[in-house]
Design a protein around this motif. Structure first.
Motif, PDB file in Angstrom:
ATOM      1  N   VAL A 190      35.593  41.080 -19.312  1.00 12.29           N
ATOM      2  CA  VAL A 190      34.276  41.465 -18.814  1.00 12.29           C
ATOM      3  C   VAL A 190      33.900  40.583 -17.630  1.00 12.29           C
ATOM      4  O   VAL A 190      34.278  39.405 -17.571  1.00 12.29           O
ATOM      5  N   ILE A 191      33.200  41.180 -16.668  1.00 11.29           N
ATOM      6  CA  ILE A 191      32.671  40.425 -15.537  1.00 11.29           C
ATOM      7  C   ILE A 191      31.247  40.911 -15.284  1.00 11.29           C
ATOM      8  O   ILE A 191      30.962  42.107 -15.400  1.00 11.29           O
ATOM      9  N   MET A 192      30.384  39.974 -14.965  1.00 11.80           N
ATOM     10  CA  MET A 192      28.996  40.321 -14.704  1.00 11.80           C
ATOM     11  C   MET A 192      28.580  39.712 -13.379  1.00 11.80           C
ATOM     12  O   MET A 192      28.752  38.512 -13.148  1.00 11.80           O
ATOM     13  N   GLY A 193      28.057  40.563 -12.511  1.00 17.32           N
ATOM     14  CA  GLY A 193      27.564  40.100 -11.232  1.00 17.32           C
ATOM     15  C   GLY A 193      26.134  40.554 -11.026  1.00 17.32           C
ATOM     16  O   GLY A 193      25.607  41.374 -11.795  1.00 17.32           O
ATOM     17  N   THR A 194      25.523  40.034  -9.983  1.00 18.84           N
ATOM     18  CA  THR A 194      24.185  40.465  -9.593  1.00 18.84           C
ATOM     19  C   THR A 194      24.057  40.321  -8.085  1.00 18.84           C
ATOM     20  O   THR A 194      24.797  39.555  -7.460  1.00 18.84           O
ATOM     21  N   TYR A 195      23.112  41.061  -7.513  1.00 24.01           N
ATOM     22  CA  TYR A 195      22.867  41.013  -6.082  1.00 24.01           C
ATOM     23  C   TYR A 195      21.369  40.934  -5.859  1.00 24.01           C
ATOM     24  O   TYR A 195      20.612  41.775  -6.351  1.00 24.01           O
ATOM     25  N   ASP A 196      20.940  39.919  -5.131  1.00 21.86           N
ATOM     26  CA  ASP A 196      19.505  39.708  -4.932  1.00 21.86           C
ATOM     27  C   ASP A 196      19.015  40.242  -3.586  1.00 21.86           C
ATOM     28  O   ASP A 196      17.886  39.993  -3.199  1.00 21.86           O
ATOM     29  N   GLY A 197      19.870  40.969  -2.879  1.00 25.89           N
ATOM     30  CA  GLY A 197      19.504  41.487  -1.569  1.00 25.89           C
ATOM     31  C   GLY A 197      19.980  40.607  -0.431  1.00 25.89           C
ATOM     32  O   GLY A 197      19.992  41.018   0.720  1.00 25.89           O
ATOM     33  N   ARG A 198      20.379  39.409  -0.768  1.00 24.74           N
ATOM     34  CA  ARG A 198      20.886  38.460   0.230  1.00 24.74           C
ATOM     35  C   ARG A 198      22.290  37.978  -0.121  1.00 24.74           C
ATOM     36  O   ARG A 198      23.165  37.912   0.726  1.00 24.74           O
ATOM     37  N   ARG A 199      22.501  37.624  -1.385  1.00 21.09           N
ATOM     38  CA  ARG A 199      23.791  37.110  -1.840  1.00 21.09           C
ATOM     39  C   ARG A 199      24.170  37.771  -3.155  1.00 21.09           C
ATOM     40  O   ARG A 199      23.316  38.039  -3.999  1.00 21.09           O
ATOM     41  N   GLY A 200      25.455  37.954  -3.309  1.00 20.73           N
ATOM     42  CA  GLY A 200      25.982  38.389  -4.595  1.00 20.73           C
ATOM     43  C   GLY A 200      26.333  37.161  -5.407  1.00 20.73           C
ATOM     44  O   GLY A 200      26.674  36.105  -4.856  1.00 20.73           O
ATOM     45  N   TRP A 201      26.227  37.300  -6.700  1.00 19.27           N
ATOM     46  CA  TRP A 201      26.598  36.213  -7.606  1.00 19.27           C
ATOM     47  C   TRP A 201      27.509  36.760  -8.695  1.00 19.27           C
ATOM     48  O   TRP A 201      27.225  37.816  -9.277  1.00 19.27           O
TER      49      TRP A 201
END
Length: 139
Positions: A56-67
């Motif tokens: 499993v992998i979990m990412g997020t994007y805040d509109g400026r950077r992906g994590w």
């Protein structure tokens, strides 16, 4: 064996929790995942081998950077290229969002993890991580 990567579904929760436990990671509670999935559910991926969740992998994007928030592969399925495939798919999804940069954190004692990420082109930065726990639920 064929690796199938797809978006997380709630019916995967127990299998994902089992991968996190086997990989010696904390299991994220359902409530925390619900909050995360309201934002960018397409960035929470599972990899299946033979119809069973193996990673499993979990990412997020805040509109400026992906994590990249967490990556875990069940120990029985390591060294098969699954983690690399998951990262590739997540990076592809970041590109579709026009995300210009992806960040992640590696614990200082995780030498193997640091080597893995560096092999994929992630470079350590001399930034200082600052963190502050917030008390929630109080007004």
């Amino acid at each position: 064996m064929v690796i199938h990567i797809r978006q997380f579904q709630w019916s995967d929760y127990d299998a994902v929790a089992a991968v996190w436990i086997a990989a010696d990671r904390d299991v994220l509670p359902r409530a925390e995942l619900e909050a995360k999935l309201t934002r960018d559910p397409e960035l929470f991926l599972v990899a299946e081998l033979g119809g069973a969740v193996a990673a499993v992998i979990m990412g997020t994007y805040d509109g400026r950077r992906g994590w990249i928030l967490r990556l875990a592969v069940h120990p029985a399925h390591r060294r098969k290229g699954i983690a690399t495939r998951l990262v590739d798919e997540l990076e592809s999804r970041f590109r579709q969002l026009n995300c210009p940069r992806v960040n992640l954190l590696v614990m200082p004692d995780n030498t193997a993890g640091l080597q893995f990420w560096q092999a994929l082109g992630y470079l350590p930065l001399p930034d200082v991580l600052c963190s502050k726990p917030l008390q929630v639920g109080r007004t």
